[in-house]
Design a protein around this motif. Structure first.
Motif, PDB file in Angstrom:
ATOM      1  N   GLY A 171      -6.279   4.625   4.105  1.00 29.13           N
ATOM      2  CA  GLY A 171      -6.510   3.793   5.281  1.00 29.13           C
ATOM      3  C   GLY A 171      -5.572   4.147   6.411  1.00 29.13           C
ATOM      4  O   GLY A 171      -4.862   5.151   6.359  1.00 29.13           O
ATOM      5  N   PHE A 172      -5.584   3.315   7.433  1.00 30.44           N
ATOM      6  CA  PHE A 172      -4.766   3.568   8.611  1.00 30.44           C
ATOM      7  C   PHE A 172      -3.313   3.163   8.348  1.00 30.44           C
ATOM      8  O   PHE A 172      -3.051   2.185   7.661  1.00 30.44           O
ATOM      9  CB  PHE A 172      -5.302   2.778   9.798  1.00 30.44           C
ATOM     10  N   ARG A 174       0.030   1.591   9.539  1.00 27.93           N
ATOM     11  CA  ARG A 174       0.443   0.610  10.545  1.00 27.93           C
ATOM     12  C   ARG A 174       1.946   0.392  10.441  1.00 27.93           C
ATOM     13  O   ARG A 174       2.506   0.415   9.339  1.00 27.93           O
ATOM     14  CB  ARG A 174      -0.279  -0.712  10.321  1.00 27.93           C
ATOM     15  N   ILE A 210       0.026   0.307   4.770  1.00 30.63           N
ATOM     16  CA  ILE A 210      -1.359   0.770   4.920  1.00 30.63           C
ATOM     17  C   ILE A 210      -2.216  -0.450   5.229  1.00 30.63           C
ATOM     18  O   ILE A 210      -2.051  -1.502   4.616  1.00 30.63           O
ATOM     19  CB  ILE A 210      -1.857   1.449   3.626  1.00 30.63           C
ATOM     20  N   GLU A 211      -3.088  -0.299   6.192  1.00 27.21           N
ATOM     21  CA  GLU A 211      -3.947  -1.417   6.596  1.00 27.21           C
ATOM     22  C   GLU A 211      -4.759  -1.910   5.406  1.00 27.21           C
ATOM     23  O   GLU A 211      -5.435  -1.138   4.737  1.00 27.21           O
ATOM     24  CB  GLU A 211      -4.889  -0.962   7.711  1.00 27.21           C
ATOM     25  N   MET A 212      -4.685  -3.230   5.171  1.00 29.25           N
ATOM     26  CA  MET A 212      -5.331  -3.808   3.996  1.00 29.25           C
ATOM     27  C   MET A 212      -6.713  -4.351   4.356  1.00 29.25           C
ATOM     28  O   MET A 212      -6.937  -4.790   5.468  1.00 29.25           O
ATOM     29  CB  MET A 212      -4.482  -4.964   3.466  1.00 29.25           C
ATOM     30  N   GLY A 262       0.792  -1.221   0.000  1.00 30.74           N
ATOM     31  CA  GLY A 262       0.000   0.000   0.000  1.00 30.74           C
ATOM     32  C   GLY A 262       0.824   1.271   0.000  1.00 30.74           C
ATOM     33  O   GLY A 262       0.298   2.356   0.171  1.00 30.74           O
TER      34      GLY A 262
END
Lengths: 208, 262
Positions: free
Chosen positions: A47-48, A50, A70-72, A33
């Protein structure tokens, strides 16, 4: 307008949209990401953000950087077959040289749109490759588990079943009853007791 | 499956014809400054069976955009390519256009031009090399349009839908248009009533990727001098950055809100 110096609010700092600078390349290793441009890591998904601690293989190694990604969602994990991925496919047609299939799942993720694939005669099994008869291995309608060898030419993905764990995982016999595995090249109808030839997969795990 | 309307069938009428409420006809539009945009509203995940979608209202435009794929390349004659392909389909509802479009309005209602424009301006922002052998489809539906700012609204809604579909992109593509007046002044995001101004010289539309600092497309109308063109592009980029700030804030708010609901 980086995610770091955007605002004092910690909640918006942990969120990125495509194009946001996520971190510097000197602090983190890029993960899914994200992409690298210059000396920075940018987000390519929203997204968030991480971070994960580095994987230390041996203590002698130089200091590894933590990973940032990026949080998937479930959605984008495996949506297209890549070389090496395990796929489930339905046999569409057979001919003496090859067998055409349509890929319905990649790495246990069900696909919304199928992809076309091809299993060549010499890729069906590893044992006695030259004596393979395709109609004794696959029949149209069977569900097979296969591995992607290459992306192939314009149309088809090239698949192989030349492993013990790969081959037919579901097939129906002449009476329309699902067949049971009998040995590695035969399947048996539980109703009539007739056996039919298939290249049977030795299924270890239960496929969801 | 898809029907394209470039002209209006005789049976359909614009909803404005039936709008008998005199109050809504004489709505006084608030006076805007030269650097002010018409209000922008958007919502993500508006279409349930698409991978990602967006609904955008901007000026006189209401657009529904959905993204499908990555799916198998349907173009059989294509050679093998490690890169993916971006496909756009633009359709316009027959009732969305003003009932009697004049020649100039008619020239904007061109779905082929719009879809080619969308592909060329978005292709540079999508990471197509991460989707080998497959195609990503963008379907755009104009529910209502004033025909003037079709391309800006279309590009913005498509790029929002791509983000919602979680297709990997290098950057968000922002579109912005401005009108150039004879005395070299610039008006952002003009509407029809403003463009019929006697001082109108030209219209400039720009597609911009703010983080990469890349201009992915420019549309220009009218005869502009070098100075006017440069000035128009500069103010369009400025406008895009302004819009990006708003959209970025809204998108982040959306993500935080969706997490809070879980």
């Amino acid at each position: 307008m980086t995610a770091k110096d955007n605002s004092d609010n910690p909640s918006t700092n942990s969120v990125a949209i495509p194009g946001n600078k996520v971190a510097s390349l000197t602090d983190y290793n890029p993960g899914p990401g994200t992409y690298i441009s210059g000396n920075s890591i940018f987000a390519s998904l929203s997204g968030f953000i991480r971070t994960e601690p580095p994987i230390v293989l041996s203590e002698a190694d130089e200091v590894q950087l933590p990973h940032i990604h990026i949080e998937m969602h479930e959605l984008e994990k495996k949506c297209i077959p890549q070389s090496g991925s395990l796929v489930n496919a339905r046999v569409i047609s057979i001919n003496p040289r090859s067998c055409k299939v349509s890929i319905i799942a990649v790495d246990n993720t069900y696909l919304k749109h199928t992809f076309r694939g091809i299993v060549r005669k010499e890729d069906i099994r590893a044992f006695q490759k030259d004596q393979v008869e395709i109609d004794k291995c696959y029949r149209p309608g069977d569900i097979i588990r296969a591995r992607v060898i290459s992306l192939g030419e314009a149309l088809h993905y090239v698949l192989t079943t030349a492993e013990n764990e790969l081959g037919v995982i579901f097939a129906k016999g002449g009476t329309g009853v699902p067949l049971m595995p009998y040995n590695w090249e035969e399947m048996q109808c539980p109703k009539t007791g007739n056996t039919e030839y298939r290249k049977v997969a030795k299924v270890k795990e239960i496929i969801k | 499956m898809h029907t394209f309307y470039t002209t209006i069938p005789e049976q359909t009428h614009s909803w404005r014809t039936f709008d008998t409420n005199s109050a809504s006809k004489n709505v006084s539009t608030p006076v805007r400054g030269d650097n002010d945009f018409r209000p922008v509203f958007f919502q993500l995940s508006a279409v349930s069976n698409a991978r990602g979608s967006s609904y955008l209202e901007w000026g006189g435009n209401k657009i529904l955009c959905s993204v499908f794929g990555p799916r198998e390349n349907t173009l059989r004659r294509d050679e093998f390519s490690i890169k993916g392909r971006l496909v756009c389909e633009v359709s316009i509802c027959p009732f969305s256009i003003p009932h009697t479009p004049n020649a100039r309005q008619q020239s904007y209602i061109d779905t082929d031009r719009l879809s080619a424009l969308l592909v060329s301006s978005l292709e540079s922002s999508v990471c197509i090399d991460k989707y080998p052998k497959s195609q990503i489809e963008i379907c755009l539906l104009f529910i209502e349009t004033d025909t003037l700012s079709m391309s800006t609204a279309a590009v913005l809604s498509a790029s929002l839908a791509l983000i919602d579909a979680r297709i990997e992109v290098w950057d968000i593509t922002i579109a912005c248009s401005c009108m150039i007046r004879s005395e070299n002044s610039v008006k952002m995001d003009p509407s029809w009533s403003e463009i019929t101004d006697s001082e109108y010289v030209g219209l400039l539309t720009l597609f911009y990727q703010p983080s990469l600092n890349v201009v992915s497309g420019v549309e220009c109308e009218g005869e502009l001098t070098n100075l006017q063109l440069v000035k128009g592009m500069d103010s369009c980029i400025e406008g895009c950055l302004q819009l990006k700030k708003y959209i970025e804030g809204k998108l982040k708010e959306n993500i935080l809100k969706s997490r809070a609901e879980k």
